[in-house]
Scaffold this motif. Structure first.
Motif, PDB file in Angstrom:
ATOM      1  N   ALA A 111       0.835  -1.209   0.000  1.00  0.00           N
ATOM      2  CA  ALA A 111       0.000   0.000   0.000  1.00  0.00           C
ATOM      3  C   ALA A 111       0.867   1.256   0.000  1.00  0.00           C
ATOM      4  CB  ALA A 111      -0.935  -0.016   1.211  1.00  0.00           C
ATOM      5  N   LEU A 112       1.921   1.269   0.803  1.00  0.00           N
ATOM      6  CA  LEU A 112       2.814   2.429   0.855  1.00  0.00           C
ATOM      7  C   LEU A 112       3.562   2.607  -0.468  1.00  0.00           C
ATOM      8  CD1 LEU A 112       4.286   1.964   4.453  1.00  0.00           C
ATOM      9  CD2 LEU A 112       2.688   3.741   3.700  1.00  0.00           C
ATOM     10  N   THR A 113       3.957   1.509  -1.086  1.00  0.00           N
ATOM     11  CA  THR A 113       4.646   1.577  -2.376  1.00  0.00           C
ATOM     12  C   THR A 113       3.722   2.126  -3.456  1.00  0.00           C
ATOM     13  OG1 THR A 113       6.016  -0.323  -1.758  1.00  0.00           O
ATOM     14  CG2 THR A 113       5.939   0.257  -4.094  1.00  0.00           C
ATOM     15  N   ALA A 114       2.489   1.650  -3.482  1.00  0.00           N
ATOM     16  CA  ALA A 114       1.526   2.141  -4.469  1.00  0.00           C
ATOM     17  C   ALA A 114       1.300   3.636  -4.309  1.00  0.00           C
ATOM     18  CB  ALA A 114       0.207   1.387  -4.330  1.00  0.00           C
ATOM     19  N   TYR A 115       1.212   4.084  -3.073  1.00  0.00           N
ATOM     20  CA  TYR A 115       0.988   5.514  -2.802  1.00  0.00           C
ATOM     21  C   TYR A 115       2.191   6.361  -3.214  1.00  0.00           C
ATOM     22  CZ  TYR A 115       0.144   9.869  -0.307  1.00  0.00           C
ATOM     23  OH  TYR A 115      -0.028  11.198  -0.001  1.00  0.00           O
ATOM     24  N   GLY A 116       3.385   5.853  -2.974  1.00  0.00           N
ATOM     25  CA  GLY A 116       4.576   6.664  -3.197  1.00  0.00           C
ATOM     26  C   GLY A 116       5.158   6.599  -4.596  1.00  0.00           C
ATOM     27  N   PHE A 117       4.899   5.507  -5.341  1.00  0.00           N
ATOM     28  CA  PHE A 117       5.640   5.307  -6.591  1.00  0.00           C
ATOM     29  C   PHE A 117       4.782   5.056  -7.831  1.00  0.00           C
ATOM     30  CE2 PHE A 117       8.558   4.123  -3.174  1.00  0.00           C
ATOM     31  CZ  PHE A 117       9.681   4.877  -3.509  1.00  0.00           C
ATOM     32  N   PHE A 118       3.549   4.576  -7.683  1.00  0.00           N
ATOM     33  CA  PHE A 118       2.765   4.245  -8.865  1.00  0.00           C
ATOM     34  C   PHE A 118       2.250   5.520  -9.528  1.00  0.00           C
ATOM     35  CE2 PHE A 118       1.414  -0.351  -7.645  1.00  0.00           C
ATOM     36  CZ  PHE A 118       2.753  -0.666  -7.466  1.00  0.00           C
ATOM     37  N   VAL A 119       2.565   5.692 -10.804  1.00  0.00           N
ATOM     38  CA  VAL A 119       2.182   6.897 -11.528  1.00  0.00           C
ATOM     39  C   VAL A 119       0.930   6.635 -12.369  1.00  0.00           C
ATOM     40  CG1 VAL A 119       4.527   7.802 -11.598  1.00  0.00           C
ATOM     41  CG2 VAL A 119       3.708   6.341 -13.456  1.00  0.00           C
ATOM     42  N   GLU A 120       0.203   7.681 -12.671  1.00  0.00           N
ATOM     43  CA  GLU A 120      -1.023   7.569 -13.460  1.00  0.00           C
ATOM     44  C   GLU A 120      -0.695   7.661 -14.946  1.00  0.00           C
ATOM     45  OE1 GLU A 120      -4.040   6.418 -14.446  1.00  0.00           O
ATOM     46  OE2 GLU A 120      -4.517   7.040 -12.392  1.00  0.00           O
ATOM     47  N   THR A 121      -1.263   6.764 -15.746  1.00  0.00           N
ATOM     48  CA  THR A 121      -1.052   6.776 -17.198  1.00  0.00           C
ATOM     49  C   THR A 121      -2.354   6.946 -17.962  1.00  0.00           C
ATOM     50  OG1 THR A 121      -1.154   4.354 -17.203  1.00  0.00           O
ATOM     51  CG2 THR A 121       1.028   5.356 -17.055  1.00  0.00           C
ATOM     52  N   LYS A 122      -3.390   7.322 -17.260  1.00  0.00           N
ATOM     53  CA  LYS A 122      -4.703   7.486 -17.877  1.00  0.00           C
ATOM     54  C   LYS A 122      -4.661   8.524 -18.992  1.00  0.00           C
ATOM     55  CE  LYS A 122      -9.378   9.026 -16.644  1.00  0.00           C
ATOM     56  NZ  LYS A 122     -10.211   9.570 -15.541  1.00  0.00           N
ATOM     57  N   SER A 123      -5.340   8.231 -20.104  1.00  0.00           N
ATOM     58  CA  SER A 123      -5.536   9.141 -21.243  1.00  0.00           C
ATOM     59  C   SER A 123      -4.311   9.308 -22.128  1.00  0.00           C
ATOM     60  CB  SER A 123      -6.004  10.529 -20.769  1.00  0.00           C
ATOM     61  OG  SER A 123      -7.226  10.427 -20.072  1.00  0.00           O
ATOM     62  N   TYR A 124      -3.252   8.522 -21.919  1.00  0.00           N
ATOM     63  CA  TYR A 124      -2.086   8.576 -22.791  1.00  0.00           C
ATOM     64  C   TYR A 124      -2.153   7.446 -23.821  1.00  0.00           C
ATOM     65  CZ  TYR A 124       0.428  11.904 -19.814  1.00  0.00           C
ATOM     66  OH  TYR A 124       0.818  13.015 -19.117  1.00  0.00           O
ATOM     67  N   ALA A 125      -1.797   7.757 -25.058  1.00  0.00           N
ATOM     68  CA  ALA A 125      -1.678   6.726 -26.078  1.00  0.00           C
ATOM     69  C   ALA A 125      -0.422   5.895 -25.811  1.00  0.00           C
ATOM     70  CB  ALA A 125      -1.622   7.353 -27.468  1.00  0.00           C
ATOM     71  N   LEU A 126      -0.343   4.728 -26.446  1.00  0.00           N
ATOM     72  CA  LEU A 126       0.753   3.802 -26.168  1.00  0.00           C
ATOM     73  C   LEU A 126       2.111   4.419 -26.465  1.00  0.00           C
ATOM     74  CD1 LEU A 126       1.296   0.899 -25.220  1.00  0.00           C
ATOM     75  CD2 LEU A 126       1.247   0.189 -27.609  1.00  0.00           C
ATOM     76  N   GLU A 127       2.231   5.210 -27.526  1.00  0.00           N
ATOM     77  CA  GLU A 127       3.498   5.818 -27.884  1.00  0.00           C
ATOM     78  C   GLU A 127       3.795   7.079 -27.071  1.00  0.00           C
ATOM     79  OE1 GLU A 127       4.941   3.798 -29.937  1.00  0.00           O
ATOM     80  OE2 GLU A 127       3.068   2.751 -30.342  1.00  0.00           O
ATOM     81  N   GLU A 128       2.867   7.484 -26.213  1.00  0.00           N
ATOM     82  CA  GLU A 128       2.999   8.748 -25.493  1.00  0.00           C
ATOM     83  C   GLU A 128       3.402   8.588 -24.027  1.00  0.00           C
ATOM     84  OE1 GLU A 128      -0.663  10.762 -28.038  1.00  0.00           O
ATOM     85  OE2 GLU A 128      -0.895  10.394 -25.898  1.00  0.00           O
ATOM     86  N   ILE A 129       3.148   7.402 -23.470  1.00  0.00           N
ATOM     87  CA  ILE A 129       3.256   7.220 -22.021  1.00  0.00           C
ATOM     88  C   ILE A 129       4.667   7.459 -21.497  1.00  0.00           C
ATOM     89  CG2 ILE A 129       3.140   5.463 -20.198  1.00  0.00           C
ATOM     90  CD1 ILE A 129       0.690   4.318 -21.652  1.00  0.00           C
ATOM     91  N   ALA A 130       5.671   7.143 -22.317  1.00  0.00           N
ATOM     92  CA  ALA A 130       7.042   7.201 -21.803  1.00  0.00           C
ATOM     93  C   ALA A 130       7.488   8.599 -21.399  1.00  0.00           C
ATOM     94  CB  ALA A 130       8.006   6.633 -22.843  1.00  0.00           C
ATOM     95  N   VAL A 131       6.805   9.649 -21.870  1.00  0.00           N
ATOM     96  CA  VAL A 131       7.197  11.006 -21.478  1.00  0.00           C
ATOM     97  C   VAL A 131       7.070  11.199 -19.963  1.00  0.00           C
ATOM     98  CG1 VAL A 131       4.951  12.133 -21.686  1.00  0.00           C
ATOM     99  CG2 VAL A 131       7.025  13.422 -22.190  1.00  0.00           C
ATOM    100  N   ILE A 132       6.199  10.418 -19.335  1.00  0.00           N
ATOM    101  CA  ILE A 132       6.031  10.494 -17.885  1.00  0.00           C
ATOM    102  C   ILE A 132       7.327  10.110 -17.178  1.00  0.00           C
ATOM    103  CG2 ILE A 132       4.756   9.541 -15.914  1.00  0.00           C
ATOM    104  CD1 ILE A 132       2.443   8.983 -17.832  1.00  0.00           C
ATOM    105  N   PHE A 133       8.027   9.138 -17.741  1.00  0.00           N
ATOM    106  CA  PHE A 133       9.217   8.607 -17.085  1.00  0.00           C
ATOM    107  C   PHE A 133      10.494   9.342 -17.482  1.00  0.00           C
ATOM    108  CE2 PHE A 133       6.062   5.272 -17.237  1.00  0.00           C
ATOM    109  CZ  PHE A 133       6.108   4.768 -15.951  1.00  0.00           C
TER     110      PHE A 133
END
Length: 535
Positions: A490-512
């Motif tokens: 639960a703590l890991t999900a809160y601290g590290f999991f990022v949201e990728t909603k509404s991004y196309a497959l070729e677009e998501i990597a900009v988050i990282f």
């Protein structure tokens, strides 16, 4: 920093480069204002698309994808439920001299060991020969393993057959989600990839009820029939996989851009070169070109940049959390758990196993359709926190039964198991595969999914081997380990999991990787290309 498969949400440099390529392909810019971004353009185009059930080509695609690729996860689910149910079959128990403790753990865990051993090989087949060949090779190996498992004459033969099944499974579970994500229309990609892992429960349901039906056969066929039928998902895959097209991304990466465009036109454009098809084709070409130029497509690339290290950390979390959250107790050792709370009737145990798998599948399938609406991060948080709280209650109720032998406490444990599965299936059934495959750029996608399989099977091997020993030696106190671990999740999900909603497959990597780093990398590559061109 690593070159990512993202051509949207980037600075003006990337916009200009993409626009230049589009103009050469005759692609008009949709809603291309100074303040609009490429991701908004893609999003607008996708929103204008018809739903899949109104487009014959997409209906055909998903009809073939289900048995050809999505079904890959049913084999793993079948195995978990079958091994759980076989422990209630007297003829199996007697034939192998009542395996318990460490031996029972090895019998269950050996399939995961086979998967671990084939993890380095599976992405090589998927990347070099294609996603369809990866699924084909894995399916053939699993058919051989199922036949051998059915024909087992001793415990050694049974163990070897299960190792072979696991060895083949990795080829399928590496190639299948990759093919699904790369073939699906952007409008349904998240939902379809989320459904992939829910097929675990389809296999689990079939195994539970097949074993419940063969329980009354008064011979070794009471366990041989379920063992043989483990080949069914593989047979479905072999019968349909070659009716599916190859991944357009794989085709482009192997200099078959014309074939890739035809696939996109047929299944994403209703046989026309629509604006969406042109945009997808352009983005995929650019993304793969940049990844090849950056040489970030090797095993070393998985950890060579901070963005990729973050991705692999999340992939490892997906694999480990999906199997080390207490669910292994239910999937493989439900009969032992029910023994510990006074429910010892074999028919009752088999019936509960069948019902709980139907319950799980309905929850997981329902959640898959809401991933894009709710988002990944909220689902992960609700799931991990909910599991933690319920597991604490499960532990307390088990302790009360152990001390008082009160039947009410045993019934409470059973009810809490169903409630636990509700929270587990909200996120950790539909999302691990979908989330892993979408955060990985094309160049390392197959290798990253092999890492996912490795972490998954490593966790399964660990808990399958340890769980029966813990249950047998310390009983309900063993549950405290999971209470602590679930709080860590639960703590890991809160601290590290990022949201990728509404991004196309070729677009998501900009988050990282970030826009500035990507822009700088493009500048370097373009300068290098200019120098080479002048030379």
């Amino acid at each position: 920093m690593d070159i990512v498969s993202v051509l949207s949400n980037l600075p003006a440099l990337r916009q200009a480069r993409l626009r230049k390529r589009k103009q050469s392909l005759g692609v008009s810019m949709v809603a291309d204002h100074e303040t609009s971004t490429e991701s908004q353009t893609m999003h607008q185009l996708v929103q204008l698309e018809k739903p899949w059930y109104k487009v014959a080509s997409r209906v055909r695609l998903y009809t073939l994808l289900f048995p050809g690729a999505i079904m890959a996860y049913a084999t793993s689910g079948y195995d978990g439920s079958m091994m759980n149910s076989l422990q209630t079959v007297t003829y199996w128990d007697d034939y192998f001299n009542q395996p318990r403790g460490a031996l029972l753990g090895v019998l269950s865990a050996i399939m995961s060991l086979g998967s671990i051993c084939s993890s380095p090989l599976a992405p090589l087949v998927a990347d070099r020969f294609g996603r369809r060949w990866g699924i084909t090779v894995g399916s053939i190996i699993m058919v051989v393993g199922s036949i051998m498992q059915c024909e087992s004459r001793n415990i050694a033969m049974f163990l070897i057959s299960r190792f072979i099944l696991g060895f083949g499974l990795t080829f399928c579970t590496t190639a299948a989600p990759t093919l699904v994500a790369e073939l699906c229309h952007p409008k349904e990609r998240t939902t379809i990839t989320a459904i992939c892992n829910t097929c675990w429960f389809i296999g689990s349901i079939v195994a539970a009820w097949v074993t419940f039906g063969t329980l009354r056969i008064e011979s070794t066929w009471s366990w041989r029939i379920p063992s043989l039928l483990q080949m069914l998902p593989s047979l479905f895959q072999l019968a349909t996989i070659w009716f599916l097209p190859e991944s357009p991304r794989w085709l482009i990466s192997h200099d078959r851009a014309g074939d890739a465009l035809e696939v996109l036109k047929r299944y994403h454009g209703e046989n026309e070169e629509t604006e969406l098809v042109k945009l997808e084709f352009c983005e995929i070409q650019e993304a793969i070109k940049l990844e090849k130029e950056s040489h970030l497509t090797s095993w070393r690339s998985l950890v060579s940049t901070s963005g990729n290290r973050y991705r692999i950390f999340l992939v490892l979390c997906m694999g480990f959390f999906s199997q080390w959250s207490g669910n292994g107790l239910i999937s493989y050792y439900l009969s032992r758990v029910m023994d510990s709370i006074g429910i010892t009737n074999r028919d009752t145990q088999a019936l509960v196993n069948g019902l709980i798998n139907i319950w799980n599948w309905l929850i997981a399938l329902s959640t898959a359709f809401f991933v894009d609406k709710v988002g990944r991060r909220p689902l992960f948080l609700v799931s991990t926190v909910g599991m933690t709280l319920v597991f604490v209650g499960w532990t307390i109720a088990s302790a009360r039964f152990s001390i008082t032998r009160n039947d009410s406490a045993g019934i409470a444990v059973l009810a809490l198991i169903f409630l636990y599965e509700l929270f587990y299936c909200i996120a950790l059934s539909p999302l691990p595969v979908a989330y892993s495959v979408e955060i990985l750029p094309y160049g390392i996608r197959a290798k990253g999914m092999a890492v996912y399989v490795l972490s998954t099977k490593g966790a399964v091997f660990l808990n399958q081997f340890v769980n029966p020993i813990g249950l047998e030696n310390i009983g309900w106190k063993y549950y405290i380990v999971y209470c602590v671990w679930l709080s860590v999740e639960a703590l890991t999900a809160y601290g590290f999991f990022v949201e990728t909603k509404s991004y196309a497959l070729e677009e998501i990597a900009v988050i990282f990787d970030g826009e500035e780093n990507v822009a700088q990398q493009i500048v370097v590559i373009e300068k290098d290309n200019d120098v080479l061109h002048k030379e």
